[in-house]
Design a protein around this motif. Structure first.
Motif, PDB file in Angstrom:
ATOM      1  N   CYS A   1       0.805  -1.104  -0.242  1.00  0.00           N
ATOM      2  CA  CYS A   1       0.072  -0.165  -0.102  1.00  0.00           C
ATOM      3  C   CYS A   1       0.657   1.146  -0.094  1.00  0.00           C
ATOM      4  CB  CYS A   1      -0.979   0.189   1.325  1.00  0.00           C
ATOM      5  SG  CYS A   1      -1.893   1.519   1.560  1.00  0.00           S
ATOM      6  N   GLY A   2       0.797   2.071  -0.978  1.00  0.00           N
ATOM      7  CA  GLY A   2       1.439   3.429  -1.036  1.00  0.00           C
ATOM      8  C   GLY A   2       0.919   4.710  -1.255  1.00  0.00           C
ATOM      9  N   HIS A   3       1.352   5.652  -0.779  1.00  0.00           N
ATOM     10  CA  HIS A   3       0.766   7.148  -0.994  1.00  0.00           C
ATOM     11  C   HIS A   3       1.480   7.812  -2.076  1.00  0.00           C
ATOM     12  CE1 HIS A   3       0.145  11.399   0.646  1.00  0.00           C
ATOM     13  NE2 HIS A   3      -0.674  11.001  -0.219  1.00  0.00           N
ATOM     14  N   SER A   4       0.757   8.318  -3.050  1.00  0.00           N
ATOM     15  CA  SER A   4       1.623   9.231  -3.998  1.00  0.00           C
ATOM     16  C   SER A   4       2.771   8.739  -4.678  1.00  0.00           C
ATOM     17  CB  SER A   4       2.238  10.617  -3.157  1.00  0.00           C
ATOM     18  OG  SER A   4       2.302  11.348  -4.128  1.00  0.00           O
ATOM     19  N   VAL A   5       3.696   9.040  -4.484  1.00  0.00           N
ATOM     20  CA  VAL A   5       5.034   8.244  -5.243  1.00  0.00           C
ATOM     21  C   VAL A   5       5.331   6.847  -4.714  1.00  0.00           C
ATOM     22  CG1 VAL A   5       6.949   9.109  -3.834  1.00  0.00           C
ATOM     23  CG2 VAL A   5       7.258   8.568  -6.512  1.00  0.00           C
ATOM     24  N   GLY A   6       4.880   6.856  -3.222  1.00  0.00           N
ATOM     25  CA  GLY A   6       4.804   5.556  -2.800  1.00  0.00           C
ATOM     26  C   GLY A   6       3.999   4.562  -3.432  1.00  0.00           C
TER      27      GLY A   6
ATOM     28  N   THR B   1      -3.170   1.786  -4.014  1.00  0.00           N
ATOM     29  CA  THR B   1      -2.575   3.166  -4.052  1.00  0.00           C
ATOM     30  C   THR B   1      -3.347   3.949  -3.582  1.00  0.00           C
ATOM     31  OG1 THR B   1      -3.550   3.089  -6.307  1.00  0.00           O
ATOM     32  CG2 THR B   1      -1.379   1.938  -6.131  1.00  0.00           C
ATOM     33  N   ILE B   2      -2.751   4.877  -2.955  1.00  0.00           N
ATOM     34  CA  ILE B   2      -3.511   6.013  -2.532  1.00  0.00           C
ATOM     35  C   ILE B   2      -3.096   7.554  -3.068  1.00  0.00           C
ATOM     36  CG2 ILE B   2      -4.211   7.591  -0.310  1.00  0.00           C
ATOM     37  CD1 ILE B   2      -3.581   4.891   1.329  1.00  0.00           C
ATOM     38  N   ALA B   3      -3.732   8.027  -3.934  1.00  0.00           N
ATOM     39  CA  ALA B   3      -3.468   9.258  -4.681  1.00  0.00           C
ATOM     40  C   ALA B   3      -2.077   9.094  -5.322  1.00  0.00           C
ATOM     41  CB  ALA B   3      -3.181  10.370  -3.525  1.00  0.00           C
ATOM     42  N   ALA B   4      -1.939   8.038  -5.990  1.00  0.00           N
ATOM     43  CA  ALA B   4      -0.704   7.621  -6.600  1.00  0.00           C
ATOM     44  C   ALA B   4      -0.648   8.294  -8.119  1.00  0.00           C
ATOM     45  CB  ALA B   4      -0.444   6.160  -6.685  1.00  0.00           C
ATOM     46  N   GLN B   5       0.484   8.416  -8.471  1.00  0.00           N
ATOM     47  CA  GLN B   5       0.696   9.110 -10.004  1.00  0.00           C
ATOM     48  C   GLN B   5       1.148   7.840 -10.776  1.00  0.00           C
ATOM     49  OE1 GLN B   5       2.828  10.410  -7.553  1.00  0.00           O
ATOM     50  NE2 GLN B   5       1.356  12.096  -6.855  1.00  0.00           N
ATOM     51  N   ALA B   6       0.770   7.724 -12.135  1.00  0.00           N
ATOM     52  CA  ALA B   6       1.078   6.702 -12.998  1.00  0.00           C
ATOM     53  C   ALA B   6       1.888   7.039 -14.182  1.00  0.00           C
ATOM     54  CB  ALA B   6      -0.282   5.830 -13.377  1.00  0.00           C
TER      55      ALA B   6
ATOM     56  N   ARG C   1     -10.461  15.941  -5.669  1.00  0.00           N
ATOM     57  CA  ARG C   1      -9.792  17.315  -5.452  1.00  0.00           C
ATOM     58  C   ARG C   1      -8.428  17.244  -5.474  1.00  0.00           C
ATOM     59  NH1 ARG C   1     -14.049  20.954  -1.688  1.00  0.00           N
ATOM     60  NH2 ARG C   1     -15.922  20.452  -3.125  1.00  0.00           N
ATOM     61  N   ASP C   2      -7.746  15.932  -5.699  1.00  0.00           N
ATOM     62  CA  ASP C   2      -6.360  15.864  -5.717  1.00  0.00           C
ATOM     63  C   ASP C   2      -5.708  16.861  -6.328  1.00  0.00           C
ATOM     64  OD1 ASP C   2      -3.799  14.964  -5.861  1.00  0.00           O
ATOM     65  OD2 ASP C   2      -4.452  12.874  -5.374  1.00  0.00           O
ATOM     66  N   GLU C   3      -4.901  17.843  -5.938  1.00  0.00           N
ATOM     67  CA  GLU C   3      -3.952  18.671  -6.479  1.00  0.00           C
ATOM     68  C   GLU C   3      -2.866  18.184  -7.316  1.00  0.00           C
ATOM     69  OE1 GLU C   3      -3.044  19.151  -2.108  1.00  0.00           O
ATOM     70  OE2 GLU C   3      -4.547  18.127  -3.370  1.00  0.00           O
ATOM     71  N   TYR C   4      -2.235  17.074  -6.903  1.00  0.00           N
ATOM     72  CA  TYR C   4      -1.509  16.555  -7.678  1.00  0.00           C
ATOM     73  C   TYR C   4      -1.624  15.537  -8.822  1.00  0.00           C
ATOM     74  CZ  TYR C   4       1.346  18.901  -4.162  1.00  0.00           C
ATOM     75  OH  TYR C   4       2.040  19.932  -3.460  1.00  0.00           O
ATOM     76  N   GLY C   5      -2.722  15.293  -8.996  1.00  0.00           N
ATOM     77  CA  GLY C   5      -2.962  14.142 -10.192  1.00  0.00           C
ATOM     78  C   GLY C   5      -4.533  14.340 -10.557  1.00  0.00           C
TER      79      GLY C   5
ATOM     80  N   ASP D   1     -14.758  15.143  -2.210  1.00  0.00           N
ATOM     81  CA  ASP D   1     -14.445  16.255  -1.263  1.00  0.00           C
ATOM     82  C   ASP D   1     -12.972  15.937  -0.533  1.00  0.00           C
ATOM     83  OD1 ASP D   1     -16.578  17.870  -1.816  1.00  0.00           O
ATOM     84  OD2 ASP D   1     -17.792  16.871  -0.578  1.00  0.00           O
ATOM     85  N   THR D   2     -12.072  15.356  -1.393  1.00  0.00           N
ATOM     86  CA  THR D   2     -10.903  14.939  -0.851  1.00  0.00           C
ATOM     87  C   THR D   2      -9.717  15.423  -1.573  1.00  0.00           C
ATOM     88  OG1 THR D   2     -12.088  13.173   0.260  1.00  0.00           O
ATOM     89  CG2 THR D   2      -9.676  12.736  -0.030  1.00  0.00           C
ATOM     90  N   GLY D   3      -8.496  15.778  -0.969  1.00  0.00           N
ATOM     91  CA  GLY D   3      -7.204  16.183  -1.766  1.00  0.00           C
ATOM     92  C   GLY D   3      -6.421  15.070  -1.824  1.00  0.00           C
ATOM     93  N   HIS D   4      -5.063  15.522  -1.753  1.00  0.00           N
ATOM     94  CA  HIS D   4      -3.901  14.648  -1.883  1.00  0.00           C
ATOM     95  C   HIS D   4      -3.714  13.612  -0.798  1.00  0.00           C
ATOM     96  CE1 HIS D   4      -0.546  13.138  -4.267  1.00  0.00           C
ATOM     97  NE2 HIS D   4       0.316  13.363  -3.263  1.00  0.00           N
ATOM     98  N   VAL D   5      -4.327  13.835   0.296  1.00  0.00           N
ATOM     99  CA  VAL D   5      -3.917  12.777   1.468  1.00  0.00           C
ATOM    100  C   VAL D   5      -5.184  12.322   1.821  1.00  0.00           C
ATOM    101  CG1 VAL D   5      -2.511  12.848   3.531  1.00  0.00           C
ATOM    102  CG2 VAL D   5      -1.988  14.694   1.746  1.00  0.00           C
ATOM    103  N   PRO D   6      -5.912  11.421   1.343  1.00  0.00           N
ATOM    104  CA  PRO D   6      -7.084  10.772   1.676  1.00  0.00           C
ATOM    105  C   PRO D   6      -7.186  10.115   3.254  1.00  0.00           C
ATOM    106  CG  PRO D   6      -6.604  10.304  -0.616  1.00  0.00           C
ATOM    107  CD  PRO D   6      -5.391  10.851  -0.111  1.00  0.00           C
ATOM    108  N   HIS D   7      -5.945   9.354   3.555  1.00  0.00           N
ATOM    109  CA  HIS D   7      -5.847   8.637   4.786  1.00  0.00           C
ATOM    110  C   HIS D   7      -5.694   9.735   6.061  1.00  0.00           C
ATOM    111  CE1 HIS D   7      -1.760   9.404   3.019  1.00  0.00           C
ATOM    112  NE2 HIS D   7      -1.311   9.299   4.431  1.00  0.00           N
TER     113      HIS D   7
END
Length: 263
Positions: free
Chosen positions: A112-117, A137-142, A215-219, A239-245
């Motif tokens: 389980c990884g967040h963003s680049v994680g 994946t949580i708010a990951a970029q592909a 509402r993720d500002e990074y993807g 209604d959620t941004g880049h850190v859902p957890h």
């Protein structure tokens, strides 16, 4: 139903990118049985402490051991000796994950990884197809998206403010400036412009859950769609941004619990 959780931490030696030690913490439910543990990968400015209450709540809800670590150069791990290589996302799965698995005596596992994680979790699932039982994946970029780069450029400017850097130093210590530069300069480098997870995703064999804030500002939502395509499901969090957890921890924990409970 939840289970009482105990935690412990330690430093383990590594030869990744030079000699150093990694800070690792794990949370073990009292009722944990033989279910594969969950390995957490933090984001570009993250560390174990910035997961906050999430690992303990995830361990309790899933009744699985949860293991999180600070990558070399982050949090309580030793400083990184240089700059991140262009393939740093794939390199984490290649160089660091085997060390963690061996150190903890782990056979099968969940990532389980967040963003680049999240990208590192994908690379790990691809590298260990017979042992990785599920991928979250949580708010990951592909891939590299202009929306992501715009967010990074704005953040880079913000970290010119000493006060903002000082806040990060509460978690990163004297490595705070290196942490910011490792994130911004890696992603904004022209050499990174064609990076994608496509090759790794083609090798993923386990079920996939891609969580993403609307509402993720990074993807954009294109990232979870690409990650889950033909492999699993997307859960867009309203209604959620880049850190859902952090924004909706309970909903994220329940989504992962439900996903891992599926036959």
């Amino acid at each position: 139903m939840t289970s009482a959780v105990s935690d412990q931490d330690r430093l383990i030696p590594t030869t990744v990118a030079g000699f150093g030690r990694l800070y690792v913490k794990d949370w073990t439910p009292a009722a944990a049985g033989g279910l594969p543990p969950i390995l957490l990968f933090h984001d570009s400015l993250g560390c174990v402490d910035l997961w906050r209450s999430f690992p303990a709540r995830l361990a309790a809800a899933t009744v699985r051991r949860v293991i999180a670590y600070d990558r070399l150069g982050f949090g309580r791990s030793d400083p990184h000796p240089g700059t991140l290589p262009r393939d740093f996302v794939a390199a984490e799965a290649r160089d660091t994950v085997p060390l963690l698995l061996d150190s903890f005596g782990i056979g099968d596992f969940v990532v389980c990884g967040h963003s680049v994680g999240g990208g590192m979790a994908v690379e790990t699932a691809a590298r260990f197809p017979s042992r990785c039982r599920a991928l979250v994946t949580i708010a990951a970029q592909a891939f590299v998206e202009e929306r992501t780069l715009d967010g990074i450029r704005e953040a880079k400017q913000g970290f010119q403010d000493p006060a903002q850097l000082a806040r990060l130093a509460r978690y990163q210590g004297g490595k705070a400036r290196w942490t910011v530069d490792a994130w911004t300069e890696s992603w904004l480098s022209p050499a990174f412009a064609d990076w994608t997870l496509d090759a790794a995703l083609a090798d993923v064999r386990c079920p996939v859950l891609a969580l993403h804030g609307d509402r993720d500002e990074y993807g954009s939502a294109e990232h979870p769609a690409r990650i889950a395509a033909g492999r699993g499901s997307v859960r867009l969090l309203p209604d959620t941004g880049h850190v859902p957890h952090r924004d909706c921890e309970e909903e994220v924990v329940e989504a992962i619990r439900s996903f891992l409970s599926e036959p």
